[in-house]
Motif scaffolding. Structure first.
Motif, PDB file in Angstrom:
ATOM      1  N   GLY A  53      73.835 -14.157  -4.363  1.00  0.00           N
ATOM      2  CA  GLY A  53      74.283 -15.404  -3.740  1.00  0.00           C
ATOM      3  C   GLY A  53      73.310 -15.892  -2.691  1.00  0.00           C
ATOM      4  O   GLY A  53      72.963 -17.076  -2.635  1.00  0.00           O
ATOM      5  N   VAL A  54      72.812 -14.973  -1.845  1.00  0.00           N
ATOM      6  CA  VAL A  54      71.845 -15.352  -0.796  1.00  0.00           C
ATOM      7  C   VAL A  54      70.559 -15.871  -1.441  1.00  0.00           C
ATOM      8  O   VAL A  54      70.011 -16.905  -1.034  1.00  0.00           O
ATOM      9  CB  VAL A  54      71.545 -14.152   0.133  1.00  0.00           C
ATOM     10  N   TRP A 105      85.303 -17.991   3.677  1.00  0.00           N
ATOM     11  CA  TRP A 105      84.675 -19.039   2.874  1.00  0.00           C
ATOM     12  C   TRP A 105      85.480 -20.335   2.927  1.00  0.00           C
ATOM     13  O   TRP A 105      84.928 -21.414   3.161  1.00  0.00           O
ATOM     14  CB  TRP A 105      84.525 -18.558   1.423  1.00  0.00           C
ATOM     15  N   ILE A 128      76.332 -20.393   2.796  1.00  0.00           N
ATOM     16  CA  ILE A 128      75.092 -20.232   3.578  1.00  0.00           C
ATOM     17  C   ILE A 128      74.443 -21.587   3.908  1.00  0.00           C
ATOM     18  O   ILE A 128      74.072 -21.825   5.061  1.00  0.00           O
ATOM     19  CB  ILE A 128      74.090 -19.297   2.852  1.00  0.00           C
ATOM     20  N   PRO A 129      74.317 -22.511   2.916  1.00  0.00           N
ATOM     21  CA  PRO A 129      73.696 -23.795   3.283  1.00  0.00           C
ATOM     22  C   PRO A 129      74.480 -24.567   4.350  1.00  0.00           C
ATOM     23  O   PRO A 129      73.907 -25.382   5.069  1.00  0.00           O
ATOM     24  CB  PRO A 129      73.701 -24.576   1.946  1.00  0.00           C
ATOM     25  N   MET A 130      75.785 -24.294   4.480  1.00  0.00           N
ATOM     26  CA  MET A 130      76.587 -25.018   5.487  1.00  0.00           C
ATOM     27  C   MET A 130      76.307 -24.526   6.906  1.00  0.00           C
ATOM     28  O   MET A 130      76.639 -25.218   7.870  1.00  0.00           O
ATOM     29  CB  MET A 130      78.088 -24.840   5.209  1.00  0.00           C
ATOM     30  N   SER A 168      71.119 -19.261  -2.840  1.00  0.00           N
ATOM     31  CA  SER A 168      71.378 -20.256  -1.787  1.00  0.00           C
ATOM     32  C   SER A 168      70.095 -20.802  -1.179  1.00  0.00           C
ATOM     33  O   SER A 168      70.073 -21.914  -0.665  1.00  0.00           O
ATOM     34  CB  SER A 168      72.257 -19.662  -0.681  1.00  0.00           C
ATOM     35  N   ILE A 206      69.187 -24.075  -2.712  1.00  0.00           N
ATOM     36  CA  ILE A 206      70.239 -25.099  -2.795  1.00  0.00           C
ATOM     37  C   ILE A 206      70.506 -25.705  -1.424  1.00  0.00           C
ATOM     38  O   ILE A 206      70.595 -24.990  -0.425  1.00  0.00           O
ATOM     39  CB  ILE A 206      71.526 -24.462  -3.377  1.00  0.00           C
ATOM     40  N   ARG A 235      73.176 -23.151   7.695  1.00  0.00           N
ATOM     41  CA  ARG A 235      71.719 -23.059   7.827  1.00  0.00           C
ATOM     42  C   ARG A 235      71.191 -24.205   8.683  1.00  0.00           C
ATOM     43  O   ARG A 235      71.536 -25.357   8.462  1.00  0.00           O
ATOM     44  CB  ARG A 235      71.114 -23.105   6.418  1.00  0.00           C
ATOM     45  N   LEU A 261      84.365 -24.054   4.386  1.00  0.00           N
ATOM     46  CA  LEU A 261      84.475 -25.322   3.656  1.00  0.00           C
ATOM     47  C   LEU A 261      85.353 -26.325   4.409  1.00  0.00           C
ATOM     48  O   LEU A 261      85.045 -27.504   4.486  1.00  0.00           O
ATOM     49  CB  LEU A 261      85.078 -25.094   2.263  1.00  0.00           C
ATOM     50  N   ALA A 313      73.031 -28.218   0.994  1.00  0.00           N
ATOM     51  CA  ALA A 313      74.421 -28.674   1.059  1.00  0.00           C
ATOM     52  C   ALA A 313      74.505 -30.133   0.626  1.00  0.00           C
ATOM     53  O   ALA A 313      73.552 -30.899   0.781  1.00  0.00           O
ATOM     54  CB  ALA A 313      74.955 -28.513   2.480  1.00  0.00           C
ATOM     55  N   ASP A 338      71.321 -14.076   6.827  1.00  0.00           N
ATOM     56  CA  ASP A 338      72.073 -14.556   5.667  1.00  0.00           C
ATOM     57  C   ASP A 338      72.813 -13.414   4.976  1.00  0.00           C
ATOM     58  O   ASP A 338      73.968 -13.563   4.547  1.00  0.00           O
ATOM     59  CB  ASP A 338      71.137 -15.256   4.669  1.00  0.00           C
ATOM     60  N   PHE A 392      75.242 -27.971  -5.479  1.00  0.00           N
ATOM     61  CA  PHE A 392      76.065 -27.342  -4.436  1.00  0.00           C
ATOM     62  C   PHE A 392      77.555 -27.555  -4.756  1.00  0.00           C
ATOM     63  O   PHE A 392      78.361 -26.627  -4.695  1.00  0.00           O
ATOM     64  CB  PHE A 392      75.714 -27.956  -3.071  1.00  0.00           C
ATOM     65  N   MET A 396      80.725 -18.323  -3.638  1.00  0.00           N
ATOM     66  CA  MET A 396      81.143 -18.390  -2.226  1.00  0.00           C
ATOM     67  C   MET A 396      79.922 -18.324  -1.310  1.00  0.00           C
ATOM     68  O   MET A 396      79.772 -19.129  -0.389  1.00  0.00           O
ATOM     69  CB  MET A 396      82.105 -17.238  -1.887  1.00  0.00           C
ATOM     70  N   VAL A 397      79.039 -17.364  -1.561  1.00  0.00           N
ATOM     71  CA  VAL A 397      77.862 -17.195  -0.700  1.00  0.00           C
ATOM     72  C   VAL A 397      76.902 -18.382  -0.873  1.00  0.00           C
ATOM     73  O   VAL A 397      76.381 -18.924   0.106  1.00  0.00           O
ATOM     74  CB  VAL A 397      77.146 -15.857  -1.004  1.00  0.00           C
ATOM     75  N   VAL A 398      76.721 -18.806  -2.140  1.00  0.00           N
ATOM     76  CA  VAL A 398      75.788 -19.911  -2.420  1.00  0.00           C
ATOM     77  C   VAL A 398      76.200 -21.181  -1.675  1.00  0.00           C
ATOM     78  O   VAL A 398      75.350 -21.935  -1.201  1.00  0.00           O
ATOM     79  CB  VAL A 398      75.713 -20.176  -3.948  1.00  0.00           C
ATOM     80  N   THR A 399      77.507 -21.421  -1.556  1.00  0.00           N
ATOM     81  CA  THR A 399      77.948 -22.656  -0.890  1.00  0.00           C
ATOM     82  C   THR A 399      78.162 -22.490   0.617  1.00  0.00           C
ATOM     83  O   THR A 399      78.096 -23.467   1.348  1.00  0.00           O
ATOM     84  CB  THR A 399      79.254 -23.182  -1.531  1.00  0.00           C
TER      85      THR A 399
END
Lengths: 239, 114
Positions: free
Chosen positions: B28-29, A120, A94-96, B32, B35, A98, A124, B37, A108, B42, A89-92
């Motif tokens: 996760g941070v 989350w 945060i980039p959205m 991330s 990675i 950033r 998405l 998007a 973050d 991703f 959840m965090v991995v996907t």
């Protein structure tokens, strides 16, 4: 919800959270509050656990560990496994939100700590309707609003859910999982549908074998199956 | 019961629970940061998240360890089915579809309780 003309992202995030997301978490945490009262947890411990842990499966694991008075290591293992879902959840998420490459540790981690499945799935499903430079403030406001609603729900549940008719009490617990299932169906991507369908079968089945390993193996396996069946591995970035 | 645990132990257990939960968010941070998007990796993480959260939610509805399990499985199936029908009839609108599901289950529970 405001669209590209959005000028006050915090206000827009708050407004988006009020309604079904906040109501769902209010009801879900009301049941948790009632449960903790029934097993004799003090109010301050219940409030602190909601604020610090902020994850329903983990809160349930914490409650269970407290009731059974399991050891510290048993608690670490149970809670770490119950929180495995936080990593993707965090991995996907945060980039959205950033706006530039690299980690902004303070910002973050704040968003990661506020992250719940409700936030989350909203990131998405609705990110493309929020301008990139406003997303972080928007989703932080969204997250704080649902956390506040959840906390209120937990306190109300602690003191008062027993006054509801017995037949109605369990039905409130349907609100959050049903809402999340429906909003996950709103993420229109084949790999998401396939991963969801595979997870819906594999995760509950494997969790009857082992609560912790079943969740981790089921999630990784089903997610990978959805990813591969949709041919995501053959696509290039941006497709 | 929980009341038998001393306040100091409660604080330690709370701290341990927080640390265990926080570590997964921290991981996760950290991941991330590597990675971007809309890349395959991703989308793989996103699929794993969908499978994990979706599986947990389906379990919470159909195999609950909460008082939701006091309702009949058939009633829960009817409630979720009704919600999905409304979801597609009302062009993916979440409020009416979620309410339809919860109200269906509430009505069935009250009816069976009569």
């Amino acid at each position: 919800m405001n669209t590209p003309g959005m000028t006050r992202p915090s206000w827009a995030g708050l407004k988006a959270a009020l309604g079904m997301p906040a109501t769902g978490l209010f009801c879900a945490l009301a049941s948790f509050g009632a449960l903790t009262e029934a097993v004799g947890m003090e109010l301050w411990v219940m409030i602190a656990s909601v604020l610090l842990i902020w994850s329903m499966p983990t809160l349930m694991a914490f409650n269970e560990m407290m009731v059974t008075m399991s050891g510290v290591w048993a608690m670490v293992i149970a809670i770490a496994f119950a929180n495995v879902r936080n990593i993707p959840m965090v991995v996907t998420a945060i980039p959205m939100v950033r706006t530039r490459p690299g980690i902004r540790w303070g910002a973050d981690i704040t968003l990661a700590q506020l992250m719940s499945p409700t936030t989350w799935v909203h990131i998405l499903a609705t990110s493309d309707r929020v301008p990139l430079e406003m997303r972080r403030r928007y989703f932080v406001a969204f997250s704080i609003t649902v956390l506040t609603a959840a906390l209120l729900g937990a306190v109300v549940g602690y003191f008062g859910v027993q006054s509801l008719p017995k037949a109605l009490q369990p039905t409130l617990l349907l609100l959050t999982p049903l809402y999340l299932v429906l909003i996950m169906l709103s993420v229109r991507r084949l790999s998401s549908y396939l991963a969801f369908a595979a997870g819906a079968v594999a995760v509950p089945a494997l969790m009857t074998w082992s609560m912790e390993w079943g969740l981790a193996i089921g999630g990784l396996g089903a997610g990978t199956v959805g990813f591969l069946l949709a041919g995501e591995h053959k696509k290039k970035a941006g497709e | 019961m929980i009341g038998e645990i001393s306040p100091t132990d409660l604080l330690v257990l709370l701290g341990v629970a927080f640390a265990a939960a926080f570590l997964t968010r921290l991981a996760g941070v950290a991941i991330s940061g590597h990675i971007q998007a809309d890349t395959p990796i991703f989308h793989w993480f996103s699929c794993v998240g969908q499978a994990l959260v979706g599986g947990l939610m389906v379990r919470a509805i159909f195999f609950p360890s909460t008082p939701l399990g006091d309702t009949l499985l058939l009633d829960r199936i009817l409630a979720v089915g009704g919600a999905i029908v409304v979801f597609f009839l009302f062009r993916h609108r979440l409020l009416p579809s979620t309410l339809a599901g919860v109200l269906t289950l509430a009505a069935l529970s009250i009816w069976r309780d009569l």
